[in-house]
Design an enzyme around this catalytic site. Structure first.
Site: not given
Lengths: 175, 175
Positions: A15, A74, A146
């Site tokens: 992330d 992502e 995170d």
């Protein structure tokens, strides 16, 4: 379900952020997953290129240490504004480069796909995803946001991959 | 002007993009500059992470081959939209990482600073900058737009650096 016979593999989830980058390594066969390592990389200072170099180097160290075979990240579509999108993009580019040069295939997932694969529906809230990450990985301690998001994308990748393989095996029929 | 005694140094300018990245290497002492190499790196294909890895690798090869001592890149503030800003950011991150891991200091300049340093005023048009790049580097052939932009930021860096040094030598007085 034959997917449970699949080999266990190490998956790195990332992330990225221009200040804090979360990472998570899981071992998974798509059905069962266990936590191997996770944490956050914090980069600071006025020199933004140096921060990008630090992200690259420190993700490279994680890859070197744990030797994951796949990386998942992502996909981002929205952001507060163009300036923060540029910053995030650069951090993301640094993290992805560190994996690509190490020979890792990189898979990208929308937030919706991750929620669907981890919680079971694409509209799950942030807290639900965090709880499910801790549940699936049998973690009792709290995770940084995170760090949890990085583990979620790794889990999402593991589950999606396994579903795809099962669909392929069953000739495209849904289980 | 004592600045003309400054050592010649190799400067790499980069104009990053998610499809085409321009690069230019000049040798300059801040007063006189000459063209060493320039070109464009084109990355294509559906696999965006792989494209980022290619930018990283190919900029790394340029650095390896010409051994510049400094890198300069344009600072971006505006962009069509968030999605293209994210893409550009990632390409920019890949290019910057390749330089930072090779130990190059990276300098960032606004488009205005580059125009000011190359043409003499910050409102110069794109065509004026391109003509000045060719004039200063005594190039007779046409350059690709991204190649010219990369050389412009390298020249801008060389000129700005030299002005800063002259100001420092003169105790802060303007020449």
């Amino acid at each position: 379900m034959s997917a449970s016979n699949d080999q266990m593999r190490l998956i790195l989830g990332i992330d990225p952020g221009s200040v804090v980058t979360g990472y998570g390594i899981i071992e998974s066969n798509g059905i069962r997953s266990s936590h191997v390592a996770s944490g956050t990389i914090r980069v600071a200072g006025e020199d933004f290129p140096r921060r990008l170099g630090d992200i690259f180097t420190r993700i490279g160290e994680v890859v070197e240490r744990y030797r994951p075979v796949e990386m998942a990240i992502e996909q981002v579509f929205v952001n507060k504004n163009v300036q923060s999108a540029l910053k995030l993009g650069q951090a993301r580019g640094a993290a992805i480069c560190a994996c690509v040069v190490a020979g890792l295939p990189v898979a990208e997932y929308t937030p919706r796909m991750i929620k669907q694969a981890v919680v079971g529906h694409g509209n799950a809230g942030k807290e639900q995803v965090q709880q499910m990450v801790r549940h699936l990985l049998k973690l009792e301690h709290q995770l940084a946001a995170d760090e949890s998001d990085a583990l979620a994308v790794a889990l999402g990748h593991a589950h999606t991959r396994s579903t795809l393989q099962a669909l392929q095996r069953s000739g495209g029929r849904r289980r």
